[in-house]
Motif scaffolding. Structure first.
Motif, mmCIF file in Angstrom:
data_model
loop_
_atom_site.group_PDB
_atom_site.id
_atom_site.type_symbol
_atom_site.label_atom_id
_atom_site.label_comp_id
_atom_site.label_asym_id
_atom_site.label_seq_id
_atom_site.Cartn_x
_atom_site.Cartn_y
_atom_site.Cartn_z
ATOM 1 N N SER B 124 33.182 62.284 53.286
ATOM 2 C CA SER B 124 33.463 61.525 54.343
ATOM 3 C C SER B 124 32.840 60.353 54.402
ATOM 4 N N GLN B 125 31.490 60.185 53.790
ATOM 5 C CA GLN B 125 30.665 58.813 53.590
ATOM 6 C C GLN B 125 31.718 57.923 53.028
ATOM 7 N N THR B 126 32.231 58.484 51.751
ATOM 8 C CA THR B 126 32.990 57.613 50.960
ATOM 9 C C THR B 126 34.586 57.222 51.732
ATOM 10 N N ALA B 127 34.850 58.286 52.250
ATOM 11 C CA ALA B 127 35.889 57.966 53.020
ATOM 12 C C ALA B 127 36.039 56.803 54.065
ATOM 13 N N SER B 128 34.702 56.861 54.784
ATOM 14 C CA SER B 128 34.683 56.011 55.862
ATOM 15 C C SER B 128 34.572 54.464 55.215
ATOM 16 N N ILE B 129 34.027 54.380 54.307
ATOM 17 C CA ILE B 129 33.812 53.154 53.492
ATOM 18 C C ILE B 129 35.179 52.555 53.074
ATOM 19 N N ALA B 130 35.854 53.696 52.593
ATOM 20 C CA ALA B 130 37.316 53.151 51.936
ATOM 21 C C ALA B 130 38.083 52.925 53.138
ATOM 22 N N LEU B 131 37.993 53.623 54.260
ATOM 23 C CA LEU B 131 39.005 53.280 55.457
ATOM 24 C C LEU B 131 38.624 52.024 55.909
ATOM 25 N N ALA B 132 37.108 51.504 56.152
ATOM 26 C CA ALA B 132 36.788 50.017 56.453
ATOM 27 C C ALA B 132 37.570 48.966 55.536
ATOM 28 N N ALA B 133 37.220 49.334 54.319
ATOM 29 C CA ALA B 133 37.955 48.408 53.416
ATOM 30 C C ALA B 133 39.503 48.388 53.353
ATOM 31 N N ALA B 134 40.101 49.402 53.607
ATOM 32 C CA ALA B 134 41.408 49.475 53.959
ATOM 33 C C ALA B 134 41.900 48.782 55.155
ATOM 34 N N CYS B 135 41.279 49.064 56.099
ATOM 35 C CA CYS B 135 41.681 48.276 57.374
ATOM 36 C C CYS B 135 41.418 46.821 57.402
ATOM 37 N N LEU B 136 40.356 46.517 56.896
ATOM 38 C CA LEU B 136 40.177 44.981 56.788
ATOM 39 C C LEU B 136 40.929 44.366 55.921
ATOM 40 N N SER B 137 41.403 45.025 54.909
ATOM 41 C CA SER B 137 42.348 44.262 53.719
ATOM 42 C C SER B 137 43.546 44.190 54.450
ATOM 43 N N VAL B 138 43.959 45.183 55.350
ATOM 44 C CA VAL B 138 45.327 45.231 55.895
ATOM 45 C C VAL B 138 45.074 43.834 56.904
ATOM 46 N N PHE B 139 44.036 44.162 57.618
ATOM 47 C CA PHE B 139 44.216 42.994 58.551
ATOM 48 C C PHE B 139 44.109 41.315 57.953
ATOM 49 N N ALA B 140 43.506 41.245 56.970
ATOM 50 C CA ALA B 140 43.696 40.204 56.296
ATOM 51 C C ALA B 140 44.904 39.768 55.591
ATOM 52 N N ILE B 141 45.782 40.729 55.146
ATOM 53 C CA ILE B 141 47.212 40.338 54.557
ATOM 54 C C ILE B 141 48.003 39.988 55.769
ATOM 55 N N CYS B 142 47.617 41.029 56.966
ATOM 56 C CA CYS B 142 48.552 40.475 58.053
ATOM 57 C C CYS B 142 48.271 39.060 58.665
ATOM 58 N N SER B 143 47.014 38.967 58.618
ATOM 59 C CA SER B 143 46.481 37.623 59.168
ATOM 60 C C SER B 143 47.437 36.499 58.398
ATOM 61 N N ALA B 144 47.319 36.667 57.159
ATOM 62 C CA ALA B 144 47.896 35.755 56.220
ATOM 63 C C ALA B 144 49.547 35.388 56.700
ATOM 64 N N LEU B 145 50.219 36.636 56.859
ATOM 65 C CA LEU B 145 51.405 36.575 57.295
ATOM 66 C C LEU B 145 51.668 35.793 58.588
ATOM 67 N N VAL B 146 50.553 36.192 59.490
ATOM 68 C CA VAL B 146 50.715 35.298 60.803
ATOM 69 C C VAL B 146 50.706 33.900 60.556
ATOM 70 N N LEU B 147 49.775 33.492 59.679
ATOM 71 C CA LEU B 147 49.638 32.183 59.437
ATOM 72 C C LEU B 147 50.829 31.585 58.713
ATOM 73 N N LYS B 148 51.732 32.367 57.982
ATOM 74 C CA LYS B 148 52.734 31.649 57.411
ATOM 75 C C LYS B 148 53.963 31.519 58.389
ATOM 76 N N PHE B 149 54.074 33.096 59.034
ATOM 77 C CA PHE B 149 55.435 33.083 59.654
ATOM 78 C C PHE B 149 55.243 32.848 61.281
ATOM 79 N N LEU B 150 54.354 32.650 61.937
ATOM 80 C CA LEU B 150 54.261 32.385 63.202
ATOM 81 C C LEU B 150 54.139 30.965 63.583
#
Ligand SMILES: Nc1ncnc2c1ncn2[C@@H]1O[C@H](COP(=O)(O)OP(=O)(O)OP(=O)(O)O)[C@@H](O)[C@H]1O
Ligand SMILES: [Mg+2]
Lengths: 288, 459
Positions: B124-150
């Motif tokens: 669960s230690q590893t998982a929470s780090i992985a989760l943080a990484a996953a969430c932040l990268s999803v956020f980053a990708i989506c932000s990029a999409l916002v920049l492009k499409f909004l």
């Protein structure tokens, strides 16, 4: 009959135009004779207040026996308020206060020992919006006779219900469905049902507050005809916004303005030669 | 990074996205000389925040929901003889969970379980780090999409409206599915109960004594699950309660809505509402400490034998409890009768009480009946007062001076204490719950139907 005579009367259009002056202080004391030969009720120096606000000022008026007096005037001028003084319906409104005298048979109906319940049995009322009870047609008409114990048995009651409906001109339309709800009738029928309900207790005076305002011309005509009939037995006071209606059904007309009775007189005279400037402006359509 | 911290970061990032999108939109429109946007800058801000933040939050919550199961699956997979233990899997999982959460259980656990717990923690230690990484990268990708499409051409206002609608829909489906879930689980457990005890015995049996021998060596009754005494008890108490609440509630509603001067009304209504706000447990001890002894004493003086816990006491107090309920519902329907009806009747020369009796009450009657039915279903579901004042003995009697028990009380006693979860005794609670649910449901349906029908009358 007088009603037909009244029908032929000239309608306000034919009156001479008068220029409205910008006068501020118009004299609002009553013009014309507020008494009548054979009064059924007398209103004397009546003032009505809603809380601190005065709605009716120093009104004197007679309701003649076997005749119709109509009350006209712009919206909010106190017609309904005055009408409701006559059977003390104003008692039911919180904060409403009546000063002055309203006499019936020489006795003040506002005297301490008068029971408003008995008064209302003698002075019936028909409201602006038809308000049949959610009961059967029969029970609607039988309501008054029942609460006043006017009948001894079922046959008596049926007798009263039938004659009342008959006189209200409704019997033919409803005689096969007396057990159906009164609320299921058309607006005009409902209003005639309310009239039947009011006359079932044989009141001496009937007060009508814009009884035709929700009705079509045909239903209106029927009710006007009915008023002409009822006049033979009852004294009637009617509030109306239709000057044609006032001209057709009433013998006397009273014009109110801002709570004052401005002019009163025979209907014919009011509509052909109004004496007060405000009356003239109102009936020629330049006001209200 | 702990998951709790992560969610704050995500929310902060989303609000940053809001301000950023809003600003950017203003700048773009200024640069491009657009005079009229199709939506307010705030709409673009919100849309930016949603586009950037929502997917990451979705990932986050999905993970939280499934984390436990996934990790546990992993842990079990590495246990040496996981296959053979399939039968006791549930127990094993329970043990591991305990060991993880509770240091003392950890100390006492077997070698295997400890190992599993350690493994779980690591994962669960590893998982929470992985989760943080996953969430932040999803956020980053989506932000990029916002920049492009909004761009100013996006119809942000409409999108936001859609989003709001979707969100509301989600909430209501959640509520509906929770209800369905509860009903299904009760249904499921009840059907297990009906495998051991025939449904006819349950519904028509006259004897209720759910005590069963749990272990072989115990001497105990074999258990009888006839629910009739419980339902009779419930009905008896509800009946007494309605006998108190219906007339008093109705009369006070009539007084308050028709007779009371407005001053009295403004003072009395809040008082009645206070009565409705008293916790039922307070009514309960009022019943047990004041009313029961008083009734008993009174009974003694007139030569009646009143049990120290009686249906009468519980019913009386319950009646007092639902007075405000009845009175405020009746008040509403009486007030809904048009003034024109009152005028019509008074204008005929009827007195106030005649008007009330002959016109207003008949017109309001369907609504009042609907209100009373709702009150009854409340009385049936009430537990606390009965637990404290009516007792637990399942007497089949119609005498309100004796102790009776009700369905809800029995449900409580069946489930309180250490119980084996699949003995008929515990399962009986679900069967009772289901039946009760059914009864109240039917009552409420009838009540709502009646109330609705009444409403149509004046429209
Ligand atoms: N219940 C009440 N409380 C306070 N003021 C009232 C009340 N009823 C009427 N009034 C006021 O008294 C005045 C006279 O009202 P009234 O209803 O008698 O007028 P009206 O001549 O019948 O008007 P309309 O032709 O529109 O029916 C109005 O200014 C009105 O605002
Ligand atoms: Mg009016």
């Amino acid at each position: 009959m007088d009603t037909t005579e009244a029908l032929d009367m000239p309608i306000p259009d034919q009156l001479e135009e008068t220029v409205i002056s910008g006068k501020k202080d118009i004299d609002l004391t009553t013009v014309g004779d507020y008494t009548t030969e054979n009064p059924r009720m007398k209103i004397r120096d009546v003032n009505v207040f809603y809380g601190a606000k005065q709605a009716v000022f120093d009104v004197n008026l007679d309701i003649g026996s076997n005749s119709v007096v109509s009350m006209i005037g712009p919206s909010g001028c106190g017609k309904t308020t005055l009408l409701r003084c006559l059977n003390r319906m104003n008692d039911t409104i919180d904060g409403c206060r009546v000063e002055g005298r309203v006499e019936m048979d020489g006795k003040n109906v506002y005297a301490r020992k008068v029971d408003p319940v008995l008064l209302r049995a003698r002075v019936g009322m028909v409201f602006q919006k038809p308000n049949p009870f959610p009961k059967s047609i029969f029970d609607n008409v039988a309501y008054g006779p029942r609460i006043h114990g006017l009948v001894r048995d079922r046959t008596d009651l049926e007798e009263i219900v039938h004659t009342s409906l008959e006189r209200a001109g409704l019997l033919d339309e409803v005689k096969d469905r007396l057990d159906q709800p009164g609320t299921g009738l058309s607006g005009g029928q409902q209003q005639r049902l309310c009239i039947a309900r009011a006359i079932a207790v044989s009141p001496e005076v009937i007060l009508m507050d814009e009884p035709c305002s929700a009705l079509d011309p045909i239903a209106t005509a029927r009710i006007e005809e009915l008023i002409g009939e009822l006049r033979k037995n009852f004294s009637i006071a009617i509030v109306t916004h239709s000057m044609q209606q006032a001209a057709r059904v009433s013998q006397r007309t009273a014009y109110f303005h801002l709570g004052y009775l401005v002019e009163v007189g025979p209907t014919k005279d009011i509509f052909t030669m109004p004496k007060h400037q405000l009356t003239e402006e109102y009936i020629t359509g330049r006001f209200g | 990074m702990s998951p709790l911290f992560l969610i704050f970061i995500l929310l902060a990032l989303s609000s940053a996205a809001y301000f950023f999108s809003q600003r950017r939109m203003l700048r773009q429109t200024r640069d491009a000389n657009i005079t009229r946007l199709n939506s307010l800058p705030e709409h673009f801000g919100m849309l930016g925040a949603i586009w950037a933040g929502a997917p990451a939050l979705l990932v986050y919550f999905l993970w939280l929901i499934f984390e436990g199961d996934i990790l546990m699956g992993q842990v079990l997979a590495i246990l040496p003889d996981a296959e053979s233990m399939a039968a006791t899997r549930e127990l094993l999982i329970g043990d591991i969970r305990n060991a993880i959460n509770n240091p003392i259980s950890y100390q006492m656990a077997s070698e295997e379980v400890r190992m599993a717990a350690d493994r779980y923690r690591e994962l669960s230690q590893t998982a929470s780090i992985a989760l943080a990484a996953a969430c932040l990268s999803v956020f980053a990708i989506c932000s990029a999409l916002v920049l492009k499409f909004l761009t100013p051409r996006v119809r942000a206002r409409i999108q936001i409206e859609k989003f709001v609608r979707g969100f509301l829909l989600l909430c209501s489906t959640l509520a509906i599915f929770t209800t369905i879930g509860i009903v299904l689980s009760v249904l499921f457990e009840a059907s297990r109960f009906f495998q051991t005890v025939p449904i006819t015995e349950f519904l028509f049996g006259l004897d209720w004594s759910p005590q069963m021998a749990i272990r072989e060596d115990q001497v105990g009754s074999s258990g009888a699950f006839g629910a009739v005494p419980l339902f009779v008890g419930t009905l008896l108490i509800s009946f007494v309660a309605m006998l108190v609440a219906a007339p008093i509630g109705l009369m006070s509603a009539i007084y308050l809505s028709e007779y009371a001067p407005s001053k009295v009304r403004t003072a009395a209504k809040p008082l009645l509402e206070i009565l409705a706000g008293v916790p039922t447990v307070v009514y309960g001890f009022f019943a047990a400490i004041v009313v029961s002894p008083a009734l008993r004493g009174f009974g003694a003086t007139i030569g009646l034998d009143v049990a120290s816990e009686s249906a009468l006491a519980a019913g009386l107090v319950m009646g007092i409890m639902i007075i405000p309920f009845v009175s405020s519902l009746s008040d509403d329907v009486i007030a809904a009768v048009p003034q024109a009806m009152r005028d019509g009747s008074l204008g005929m020369g009827a007195t106030h009480s005649e008007t009330m009796r002959r016109v207003i009450l008949p017109a309001a009657l369907p609504g009042i009946i609907g209100g009373l039915l709702l009150a009854i279903s409340r009385a049936i579901g009430e537990t606390m007062i009965v637990v404290m004042a009516a007792g637990l003995s399942a007497n089949l009697t119609a005498n309100p001076l004796e102790a009776v028990t009700t369905v809800t009380v029995q449900i409580v006693t069946l489930l309180v204490g250490d119980q084996e979860f699949d003995s008929p005794k515990t399962l009986a609670a679900f069967a009772l719950g289901l039946t009760l649910f059914f009864v109240t449901l039917v009552l409420n349906f009838i009540a709502l139907y009646v109330v609705r029908k009444y409403r149509e009358q004046y429209e």
